[in-house]
Design a protein around this motif. Sequence first.
Motif, short mmCIF file in Angstrom:
data_model
loop_
_atom_site.label_atom_id
_atom_site.label_comp_id
_atom_site.label_asym_id
_atom_site.label_seq_id
_atom_site.Cartn_x
_atom_site.Cartn_y
_atom_site.Cartn_z
N PHE A 242 0.84 -1.20 0.00
CA PHE A 242 0.00 0.00 0.00
C PHE A 242 0.88 1.25 0.00
O PHE A 242 0.61 2.21 -0.74
N HIS A 243 1.92 1.22 0.83
CA HIS A 243 2.80 2.40 0.93
C HIS A 243 3.52 2.68 -0.38
O HIS A 243 3.55 3.83 -0.85
N SER A 245 2.67 1.68 -3.34
CA SER A 245 1.74 1.89 -4.46
C SER A 245 1.26 3.33 -4.51
O SER A 245 0.97 3.85 -5.60
N VAL A 246 1.14 3.98 -3.36
CA VAL A 246 0.64 5.36 -3.34
C VAL A 246 1.79 6.36 -3.31
O VAL A 246 1.57 7.56 -3.05
N ASP A 248 3.44 7.54 -5.73
CA ASP A 248 3.29 8.52 -6.82
C ASP A 248 1.98 9.28 -6.75
O ASP A 248 1.70 10.11 -7.60
N GLN A 249 1.16 8.99 -5.76
CA GLN A 249 -0.13 9.65 -5.63
C GLN A 249 0.04 10.98 -4.88
O GLN A 249 0.94 11.11 -4.04
N LEU A 251 -0.61 12.43 -2.18
CA LEU A 251 -1.02 12.31 -0.78
C LEU A 251 0.04 12.92 0.12
O LEU A 251 1.24 12.76 -0.11
N GLU A 256 -1.23 9.84 4.37
CA GLU A 256 -0.78 8.46 4.17
C GLU A 256 -0.60 7.75 5.51
O GLU A 256 -0.97 6.58 5.66
N ASP A 259 -3.97 6.76 6.78
CA ASP A 259 -4.53 5.62 6.06
C ASP A 259 -3.84 4.32 6.45
O ASP A 259 -4.50 3.28 6.63
N SER A 548 7.45 4.81 6.19
CA SER A 548 6.47 5.89 6.14
C SER A 548 6.79 7.04 7.09
O SER A 548 6.15 8.09 7.02
#
Length: 555
Positions: A242-243, A245-246, A248-249, A251, A256, A259, A548
């Motif tokens: 999850f970390h 994958s996002v 490039d989002q 956020l 983050e 989430d 993170s």
Amino acid sequence: MGSSMEGSTTLENNPSNDHSNQPVGSTSARQHTAARTRSSIPPINPSSATIVTAPAPRPKLWHNLRKRTREMLIPARPVGKPPGVLQSLKSILCASWLNMLLVCIPVSWALHWALPHSNASRDTVVFIFSFLAIIPLAKLLGFATEELSLRVGQTLAGLLNATLGNAVELIVAIIALVKCELRVVQASLVGSVLSNLLLVLGMCFFAGGLKYSEQGFGLSATQLNTTLLTISVIAVLLPAAFHFSVADQPLTDAQEAHDILAVSHGVAVILLFIYAGYLAFQLYTHTALYEDKGIHSIATTAYTSPKFNLHHRFKHRKDIESPRPDDILTSPLTQSPLPRVGTDASTTLPPSLMTQSSAPHGPVEQSILQAHVEFEEKEKKKEEEEEETPQLSLWMTIGLLIVVTVLVAITAEWLVDSIDGLTSSGHISKEFVGIILLPIVGNAAEHVTAVTVSVKDKLNLSLGVAVGSSIQIALFVIPFIVILGWILEKPLTLLFDPYESVAMFLSVLTVNYAIQDGKSNWLEGFILMCLYLILAVTFWFYPGTDPSGVLKTCT
């Protein structure tokens, strides 16, 4: 005479009697009397009738649950009379040579309070003595657990060994969580799984392989346990996926982190439900899969002759006085060892032996095989009838568990306090302390217990301790600590260090390949121990990361 005739006249003159010529006790007379009785009963009004209902049957599920609970509390062998207080104290002091390290407990406490914080080597010295002090405490905890296990069945005994064996890891993790040492918490929990799967299980396979050519165990339960471990590894890998994958989002770090915390809390609750289902499966519905008997257990094969010089050290005195047939007999046709018939008389023969027994053997081979089977059944029956002699009374055992737990909690607090000072010099990293050192301390009791029973050809119990302990860490301790951090407002997540997660995944994969045939030997154990050493070397140089950055926000 007159009264008799008078009675006869009365009977004959009765107009309602149509069967006066029949004897009173005849069948027709009884039928007539029954008919008169039925006709004299008034009809029943349905509206005014009272319906009597039978009592409700006892719930079958509750009855079976109570029955299964009573069966779990029945020991496998009869338990003898417990000793007195003085004898119990003597047994505690003489339980192991590791008790000599108990002097490190007051020494570590004294150093913690006496040495000033300005002393550069204070934390290192306190860590070393606290580390050495926990080792005999973990051994005493295992000793008390074994005494408690004598009084219950085999399945519950394995669960007790795995549960109380993880008490040290749980105490250290809670103390580190309260002190915001979240990296140490995550590393110690992952290290406990690695230590149990690779080091403890490898030592069991290796030690048992020194005495037996191949040891069999319950394949169904073991494969199920590896499936549960795989699920727990997936639960650890998904937050990492999850970390990344996002990444490039668009956020923010705070969003983050929120989430990932939410995902971790939800997954932790689900893992606890999985663990509850695992307990119901192991203790209630499929208890036979976790016992050293039945058709699910593969038979053990002994050596034709001792292959290692240590073979005689594993024998009991009665084994030396009366050698086993499988130690001295071989089949004249195949020149191969005759396999042992498992650890119970009900264990079925392996396919190879069934094929040999169904083949047209000569009288010598048949007599050898028959003598071997009879000897195994006789030895197993004798072992089941032998009385277990407890070394501690029940109350002394419970008291020892309480005292040792309190001492571990206090000493572990000094241990955790000294980690920062120990690692600040840069000679050793927190990653190595959490992954390697702390799990070795906590698993000391499990090492001894699992290896001891594996040499006695109780490999199912060894797997219950080693693999079962890993399952408890992965499915209970890790989610419990995450939820406890949620309650204490500590940002502990399931987003572990990526290198730790990969190492745990590869370890579970390797163990799954090692046990998939339902048999073990010393080489498989040697491989698992060497893999643990490889990981120890890599973690010595690995600095560890916080992907993170959530763990740094703990206050």
